[in-house]
Every structure is written in structure tokens, then in C-alpha cells.
Motif scaffolding. Structure first.
Motif, mmCIF file in Angstrom:
data_model
loop_
_atom_site.group_PDB
_atom_site.id
_atom_site.type_symbol
_atom_site.label_atom_id
_atom_site.label_comp_id
_atom_site.label_asym_id
_atom_site.label_seq_id
_atom_site.Cartn_x
_atom_site.Cartn_y
_atom_site.Cartn_z
ATOM 1 N N PHE A 91 0.902 -1.320 0.087
ATOM 2 C CA PHE A 91 0.103 0.125 -0.228
ATOM 3 C C PHE A 91 0.992 1.259 0.064
ATOM 4 O O PHE A 91 2.064 1.186 0.253
ATOM 5 C CB PHE A 91 -1.111 0.069 1.030
ATOM 6 C CG PHE A 91 -1.912 -0.951 1.208
ATOM 7 C CD1 PHE A 91 -3.024 -0.899 0.379
ATOM 8 C CD2 PHE A 91 -2.082 -1.853 2.063
ATOM 9 C CE1 PHE A 91 -4.023 -1.918 0.264
ATOM 10 C CE2 PHE A 91 -2.892 -2.923 2.126
ATOM 11 C CZ PHE A 91 -4.218 -2.695 1.314
ATOM 12 N N GLN A 94 -1.175 6.207 2.887
ATOM 13 C CA GLN A 94 -2.625 6.227 2.812
ATOM 14 C C GLN A 94 -3.373 5.078 2.853
ATOM 15 O O GLN A 94 -4.304 4.705 3.957
ATOM 16 C CB GLN A 94 -3.452 6.935 1.543
ATOM 17 C CG GLN A 94 -4.630 6.949 1.454
ATOM 18 C CD GLN A 94 -5.236 7.573 0.159
ATOM 19 O OE1 GLN A 94 -4.833 8.807 -0.202
ATOM 20 N NE2 GLN A 94 -5.796 6.869 -0.669
ATOM 21 N N GLY A 95 -3.085 3.805 2.277
ATOM 22 C CA GLY A 95 -3.732 2.628 2.205
ATOM 23 C C GLY A 95 -3.492 1.901 3.428
ATOM 24 O O GLY A 95 -4.242 1.157 4.298
ATOM 25 N N LYS A 98 -5.118 3.334 6.581
ATOM 26 C CA LYS A 98 -6.734 3.035 6.545
ATOM 27 C C LYS A 98 -6.685 1.564 6.952
ATOM 28 O O LYS A 98 -7.543 1.319 7.803
ATOM 29 C CB LYS A 98 -7.180 3.145 5.319
ATOM 30 C CG LYS A 98 -7.360 4.752 4.825
ATOM 31 C CD LYS A 98 -8.069 4.541 3.250
ATOM 32 C CE LYS A 98 -8.175 5.733 2.794
ATOM 33 N NZ LYS A 98 -9.075 5.970 1.405
ATOM 34 N N THR A 99 -5.687 0.715 6.596
ATOM 35 C CA THR A 99 -6.002 -0.734 7.048
ATOM 36 C C THR A 99 -6.051 -0.897 8.598
ATOM 37 O O THR A 99 -6.996 -1.413 9.057
ATOM 38 C CB THR A 99 -4.833 -1.343 6.658
ATOM 39 O OG1 THR A 99 -5.005 -1.452 4.945
ATOM 40 C CG2 THR A 99 -4.880 -3.035 6.859
ATOM 41 N N LEU A 199 -12.729 6.170 6.643
ATOM 42 C CA LEU A 199 -13.005 6.228 5.049
ATOM 43 C C LEU A 199 -13.507 7.606 5.002
ATOM 44 O O LEU A 199 -14.775 7.646 4.222
ATOM 45 C CB LEU A 199 -13.659 5.227 4.653
ATOM 46 C CG LEU A 199 -12.964 3.757 4.872
ATOM 47 C CD1 LEU A 199 -14.291 2.355 4.376
ATOM 48 C CD2 LEU A 199 -12.043 3.659 4.194
ATOM 49 N N GLU A 202 -13.684 8.880 0.893
ATOM 50 C CA GLU A 202 -14.778 8.075 0.187
ATOM 51 C C GLU A 202 -16.213 8.593 0.080
ATOM 52 O O GLU A 202 -16.847 8.719 -0.518
ATOM 53 C CB GLU A 202 -14.592 6.547 0.630
ATOM 54 C CG GLU A 202 -13.396 5.717 0.143
ATOM 55 C CD GLU A 202 -12.305 6.123 1.228
ATOM 56 O OE1 GLU A 202 -11.206 5.325 1.071
ATOM 57 O OE2 GLU A 202 -12.219 7.015 2.006
ATOM 58 N N GLU A 266 -8.807 8.605 -4.843
ATOM 59 C CA GLU A 266 -9.025 8.193 -3.304
ATOM 60 C C GLU A 266 -8.999 6.676 -3.245
ATOM 61 O O GLU A 266 -8.178 6.311 -2.361
ATOM 62 C CB GLU A 266 -10.003 8.785 -2.705
ATOM 63 C CG GLU A 266 -10.353 8.506 -1.303
ATOM 64 C CD GLU A 266 -9.252 9.158 -0.492
ATOM 65 O OE1 GLU A 266 -8.710 8.693 0.400
ATOM 66 O OE2 GLU A 266 -8.483 10.059 -1.069
ATOM 67 N N TYR A 267 -9.614 5.828 -4.273
ATOM 68 C CA TYR A 267 -9.423 4.565 -4.105
ATOM 69 C C TYR A 267 -8.317 3.973 -4.640
ATOM 70 O O TYR A 267 -7.453 3.042 -4.123
ATOM 71 C CB TYR A 267 -10.597 3.962 -4.983
ATOM 72 C CG TYR A 267 -11.963 4.119 -4.131
ATOM 73 C CD1 TYR A 267 -12.453 3.048 -3.344
ATOM 74 C CD2 TYR A 267 -12.709 5.274 -4.454
ATOM 75 C CE1 TYR A 267 -13.791 3.151 -2.724
ATOM 76 C CE2 TYR A 267 -13.803 5.376 -3.609
ATOM 77 C CZ TYR A 267 -14.451 4.172 -2.955
ATOM 78 O OH TYR A 267 -15.741 4.439 -2.401
ATOM 79 N N ASN A 270 -4.858 4.147 -2.383
ATOM 80 C CA ASN A 270 -4.688 3.156 -1.360
ATOM 81 C C ASN A 270 -3.493 2.180 -1.795
ATOM 82 O O ASN A 270 -2.851 2.016 -0.776
ATOM 83 C CB ASN A 270 -5.757 2.604 -1.099
ATOM 84 C CG ASN A 270 -6.956 3.281 -0.583
ATOM 85 O OD1 ASN A 270 -6.700 4.386 0.147
ATOM 86 N ND2 ASN A 270 -8.215 2.741 -0.769
#
Length: 355
Positions: A91, A94-95, A98-99, A199, A202, A266-267, A270
Motif C-alpha cells: 500500500f 494512505q492505504g 486506513k487498514t 474512510l 470516500e 482516493e481508491y 490506497n
């Protein structure tokens, strides 16, 4: 337009030469993690690439859906440190963040229900069921499919409540779909973590886009359907949408297209930057005429809503309904067509390496 296409093709072909470096980094971090495990842990955490557990996914909590592999909470500190290196090679920052915010929210969710139970807002029988769901930061499972030390086709699955990460490597290529990220609550409303939104963009960019449309555009984008209770391509449903619905990206003005691009980014953002650039290059080469955006439900936060972004190459779904219909429970997914669990790259790899 011609200049943009040339630029995108340059990006696509120049970055394609660097995928080897990416897969080598994935291999290095994953074999480094394996080296921290005992023989017993390694046996428990390894499955065959052909094992059906690799290509089955769910976002349900552990109490409803047991997982194969190693429980994250049982790993030694050394193994956890090594596994964090694996995820940070998969990732972007950012990703990656988030995880672990999603995992942290599982602990918070448990705490929120315990508080409500103490306040008499949750019946004892309901609380007994909730406790058996096993919401917990440690209740996520990881499995390595195949052997990255000796094989050039292998995979990794990391999964638990509101999280399904599926890496597939085939030679110099890799995929990361399906990639499911969810959050319950979407915004934490109590405890010391009040305000946390794993999130956030999103949701925010989705509202920004739908409310940036004029009345005729909004009518075209909005489907006259009930808000789905979950993403439409959930584990027990077809894994791809065949019909394009909503408004075409080319029917948006420049400012609206920019917001749509922010939402897609944004997706894609990640993922590791090189992988994100690969998807963006494909998006730009096709152009916005191939992208559709559709919305269902309220145009205001905290009321049930859903959107989908659909192109011939990828699919993004977002759903925010919640069990109490309070729109504080997000499910989202990113998929690459015909490449869930590396289907396409594995097929290509087998064709290229026939003996």
C-alpha cells in the motif's frame, strides 16, 4: 487530447519497466516475514495457490466466518513488525494507515456496545450475541498462498471484519483485487476516539460530486432504486456489474470531472504508487467517456446512500446504510475486471511459460 493520450502512454510504458522492482520488493518483504515464523506458524500460515480459501472472501467478523491462516493478534512482535513491512510494500501510506484504522475501529465498536449495554440500551441477550462476533483488533487472519521464496506465482490474503486484502503475484506483475475496506462506525461518536473516520474521503468526495451536479445531471446520475443493504458485488452475489448506469464522465463539465477524478484517485491512491499510476494511465488512455457514475439515496450525510463508479476496466462500489439505517456504516470495494485474485495475470503467466 492527442497530447494527453501520448503523455498517458508514456507513463504506462515507462512505469511498466519498473514492475519487476515492485514485485521484487513484495517478495523480499514477504519472505522476510516468513523468516520470522516458527515452523509450526509457517505451516499454519501457508496454503496452496490452488486452495479455494485464497479465492473466497468475506467482510464478516470472525465469529460468523472463521478464516484460514495465522491470527494477527498471535504473532510475535518481530513477526508483526515484519508483517507491517509487507503491508507498507503493498500500500501507499494512505492505504496502510486506513487498514490499521479499520482494525482499530473493531476494538472501538466492541467498546461502544459495552458502554451501551452498561447504560441499559442493549439487552443482555443481544450483548451475548455481539460478544460472540469476536470484534477485536487481533482477530484478522493472514495466509501466504504458494511459496514466494521458490515460486514466481504466489499470493497473500489478509482478512477479517471489514477488511479483505488479496494480493496475487505472477512473475513481474501483481494485482490487489478484490480490495474491500469498511468501517463500522463510519464516524466514531463516543469514547476517546470520537470523530475518527477511517474512510472519510470516500464519503466526502462522493457527496461533493453528486451535489456539484445540476438538476438534470443529478437526475441522470440518480437511480430510482432502494439503497442496497450492502455493496451489490458482495461475496454472495455476482462479482461484476455488466450494465453501465448513471451519468457518463464525458457528460460532466471540467470541474465536475475533476471531482470524479479525485474520488477515483482516493481508491487507487490506497495502492502502492506505481500500481496506482498503472490504473490511472489506463483511465486516462480510455478517457472519461468510458466511466459512469451512479448514485442511490440521500444527498445528505447520515442518511442512507450508495454510489458506483464503473468503467470497462475497474469497478468501485460504496455503500453507507448501517443496521440502524443511520448511514454510519461504510462498505467499499475496488475491483479490476477479470483480475480478481489475479485471474488474468495468472492465465497470461501460464500461457507465457508453457513447456
Amino acid at each position: 487530447m492527442k497530447a494527453l493520450l501520448v503523455t498517458c502512454l508514456i507513463i504506462l510504458f515507462s512505469t511498466s519497466n519498473s514492475w519487476t522492482q515492485s514485485t521484487e520488493l513484495l517478495k523480499k518483504s514477504t519472505t522476510g516475514f516468513l523468516a520470522t515464523l516458527s515452523e509450526e506458524e509457517r505451516n499454519a500460515g501457508t496454503i496452496a495457490l490452488s486452495d479455494s480459501a485464497r479465492t473466497q472472501w468475506t467482510n464478516l467478523p470472525l465469529g460468523l466466518a472463521p478464516r484460514a491462516g495465522l491470527r494477527y493478534g498471535d504473532l510475535s512482535p518481530a513477526s508483526k513488525i515484519a508483517f507491517h513491512k509487507v503491508l507498507s510494500s503493498i500500500f501507499s501510506s494512505q492505504g496502510y494507515l486506513k487498514t490499521f484504522a479499520i482494525m482499530q475501529v473493531d476494538d472501538i465498536l466492541h467498546e461502544l456496545f459495552e458502554i451501551q449495554f452498561q447504560e441499559g440500551k442493549v439487552p443482555e441477550r443481544s450483548m451475548e450475541f455481539i460478544r460472540k462476533l469476536n470484534w477485536d483488533y487481533g482477530n484478522y487472519y493472514l495466509a501466504i498462498a504458494g511459496n514466494p521464496e521458490t515460486e514466481d506465482t504466489w499470493g497473500l490474503k489478509f482478512e477479517g471484519h471489514h477488511l479483505s486484502i488479496n494480493l496475487t503475484v505472477a512473475g513481474d506483475e501483481f494485482t490487489m483485487t478484490p480490495l474491500f475496506l469498511g468501517s463500522d462506525p463510519a464516524v466514531v461518536e463516543a469514547t476517546q476516539y470520537a470523530g475518527l473516520r477511517p474512510l472519510s474521503k470516500e464519503e466526502d468526495y462522493g457527496f461533493w460530486l453528486i451535489n456539484a451536479l445540476d438538476d438534470s445531471q443529478k437526475a441522470k446520475a440518480t437511480l430510482s432504486e432502494k439503497v442496497p443493504g450492502d455493496i451489490i458485488t458482495s461475496p454472495d452475489r455476482p462479482q461484476w456489474l455488466e450494465e453501465f448506469k448513471g451519468i457518463k464522465g464525458s457528460d460532466l463539465n471540467d470541474g465536475q470531472q475533476k471531482i470524479l477524478h479525485y474520488l477515483i484517485e482516493e481508491y487507487l491512491g490506497n495502492l502502492d504508487h506505481q500500481k496506482a499510476e498503472e490504473y490511472l494511465a489506463k483511465l486516462h488512455a480510455r478517457g472519461m467517456d468510458s466511466v459512469y457514475f451512479a448514485w442511490i439515496g440521500s444527498y445528505e450525510p447520515m442518511k442512507a446512500h450508495y454510489y458506483v463508479i464503473h468503467s470497462p476496466d475497474f469497478l468501485i462500489e460504496y455503500d453507507n446504510v448501517g443496521f440502524l439505517d443511520n448511514a454510519n456504516h461504510i462498505h467499499s470495494i475496488f475491483r479490476e475486471k477479470e483480475n480478481d485474485f489475479g485471474e488474468d495475470i495468472l492465465k497470461k503467466h501460464r500461457m507465457d511459460h508453457k513447456h
